[in-house]
Structure formats: C-alpha cells, structure tokens
Scaffold this motif. Structure first.
Motif, PDB file in Angstrom:
ATOM      1  N   MET A  22     -49.412  -3.337  12.969  1.00 47.15           N
ATOM      2  CA  MET A  22     -50.715  -2.792  12.711  1.00 47.15           C
ATOM      3  C   MET A  22     -51.304  -2.299  14.016  1.00 47.15           C
ATOM      4  O   MET A  22     -51.145  -2.917  15.058  1.00 47.15           O
ATOM      5  CB  MET A  22     -51.621  -3.864  12.113  1.00 47.15           C
ATOM      6  CG  MET A  22     -52.999  -3.363  11.819  1.00 47.15           C
ATOM      7  SD  MET A  22     -54.006  -4.677  11.139  1.00 47.15           S
ATOM      8  CE  MET A  22     -55.482  -4.386  12.033  1.00 47.15           C
ATOM      9  N   SER A  23     -51.989  -1.196  13.964  1.00 50.47           N
ATOM     10  CA  SER A  23     -52.655  -0.695  15.155  1.00 50.47           C
ATOM     11  C   SER A  23     -54.126  -0.441  14.834  1.00 50.47           C
ATOM     12  O   SER A  23     -54.497  -0.239  13.679  1.00 50.47           O
ATOM     13  CB  SER A  23     -51.993   0.593  15.649  1.00 50.47           C
ATOM     14  OG  SER A  23     -52.107   1.596  14.671  1.00 50.47           O
ATOM     15  N   ILE A  24     -54.930  -0.488  15.857  1.00 50.21           N
ATOM     16  CA  ILE A  24     -56.363  -0.258  15.713  1.00 50.21           C
ATOM     17  C   ILE A  24     -56.666   1.137  16.233  1.00 50.21           C
ATOM     18  O   ILE A  24     -56.178   1.539  17.290  1.00 50.21           O
ATOM     19  CB  ILE A  24     -57.157  -1.314  16.498  1.00 50.21           C
ATOM     20  CG1 ILE A  24     -56.888  -2.701  15.925  1.00 50.21           C
ATOM     21  CG2 ILE A  24     -58.647  -1.011  16.472  1.00 50.21           C
ATOM     22  CD1 ILE A  24     -57.556  -3.818  16.688  1.00 50.21           C
ATOM     23  N   ASP A  25     -57.479   1.854  15.475  1.00 50.57           N
ATOM     24  CA  ASP A  25     -57.912   3.186  15.866  1.00 50.57           C
ATOM     25  C   ASP A  25     -58.500   3.144  17.281  1.00 50.57           C
ATOM     26  O   ASP A  25     -59.257   2.230  17.623  1.00 50.57           O
ATOM     27  CB  ASP A  25     -58.968   3.657  14.850  1.00 50.57           C
ATOM     28  CG  ASP A  25     -59.528   5.009  15.191  1.00 50.57           C
ATOM     29  OD1 ASP A  25     -58.819   5.999  15.011  1.00 50.57           O
ATOM     30  OD2 ASP A  25     -60.687   5.042  15.665  1.00 50.57           O
ATOM     31  N   ARG A  26     -58.155   4.105  18.096  1.00 48.82           N
ATOM     32  CA  ARG A  26     -58.580   4.127  19.504  1.00 48.82           C
ATOM     33  C   ARG A  26     -60.101   4.127  19.636  1.00 48.82           C
ATOM     34  O   ARG A  26     -60.662   3.421  20.481  1.00 48.82           O
ATOM     35  CB  ARG A  26     -58.001   5.355  20.202  1.00 48.82           C
ATOM     36  CG  ARG A  26     -58.359   5.432  21.675  1.00 48.82           C
ATOM     37  CD  ARG A  26     -57.737   6.641  22.300  1.00 48.82           C
ATOM     38  NE  ARG A  26     -56.294   6.485  22.204  1.00 48.82           N
ATOM     39  CZ  ARG A  26     -55.467   6.500  23.233  1.00 48.82           C
ATOM     40  NH1 ARG A  26     -55.933   6.697  24.428  1.00 48.82           N
ATOM     41  NH2 ARG A  26     -54.187   6.339  23.068  1.00 48.82           N
TER      42      ARG A  26
ATOM     43  N   LEU B  48     -61.390   0.636  18.844  1.00 50.51           N
ATOM     44  CA  LEU B  48     -61.066  -0.274  19.937  1.00 50.51           C
ATOM     45  C   LEU B  48     -62.002  -0.039  21.127  1.00 50.51           C
ATOM     46  O   LEU B  48     -62.477  -0.990  21.747  1.00 50.51           O
ATOM     47  CB  LEU B  48     -59.610  -0.120  20.357  1.00 50.51           C
ATOM     48  CG  LEU B  48     -59.116  -1.096  21.409  1.00 50.51           C
ATOM     49  CD1 LEU B  48     -59.314  -2.535  20.953  1.00 50.51           C
ATOM     50  CD2 LEU B  48     -57.646  -0.843  21.709  1.00 50.51           C
TER      51      LEU B  48
END
Length: 72
Positions: free
Chosen positions: A1-5, A8
């Motif tokens: 999972m990644s967090i939108d820049r 963040l």
C-alpha cells in the motif's frame, strides 16, 4: 500500500506543527488514528466498552473483512 504524496505531505506538515516535544512520528500517527476511531464510534452511536470494544461493529448489510483478491 502506498500513500498519496500530497496526503503524506499534509500529514508531515501537521506532525511538524502539532507534535509534542519528543513525540515520534509513530506515536503521533497512533494518536491521530485513535482520535479518528473515537470520532467514528461516537458518530455511529457506539458507547465505550461495548462487547468487542476496540472494533467498530458493522452496520446492518455492510460487508466486512477484506474483499476477495482478484485472480487473473
């Protein structure tokens, strides 16, 4: 999972602005998540200490758990 820049960046800015002296990023995130869960519980009308405390009970007809994995 990644967090939108952008999200963040907003979180980091909030941390830098609101963190207590010596408060770690992990502790700040935990505090924010606990506050969010408490607001959700209050919005849904769950009193403190209900059976299964610490878990938001599902609304009627709402699926819970992880969705099935897409298999090619």
């Amino acid at each position: 999972m990644s967090i939108d820049r952008d999200l963040l960046t907003e979180l980091r800015n909030a941390y830098n602005f609101t963190a207590q002296d010596g408060q770690t990023w992990a502790a700040w995130v935990e505090t924010a998540l606990r506050a969010h869960v408490a607001r959700c519980r209050a919005d849904l009308g769950f009193p403190d200490g209900v059976p299964g405390s610490g878990v938001l009970a599902p609304r009627a007809g709402v699926r819970t758990g992880r969705p099935p994995k897409n298999t090619p």
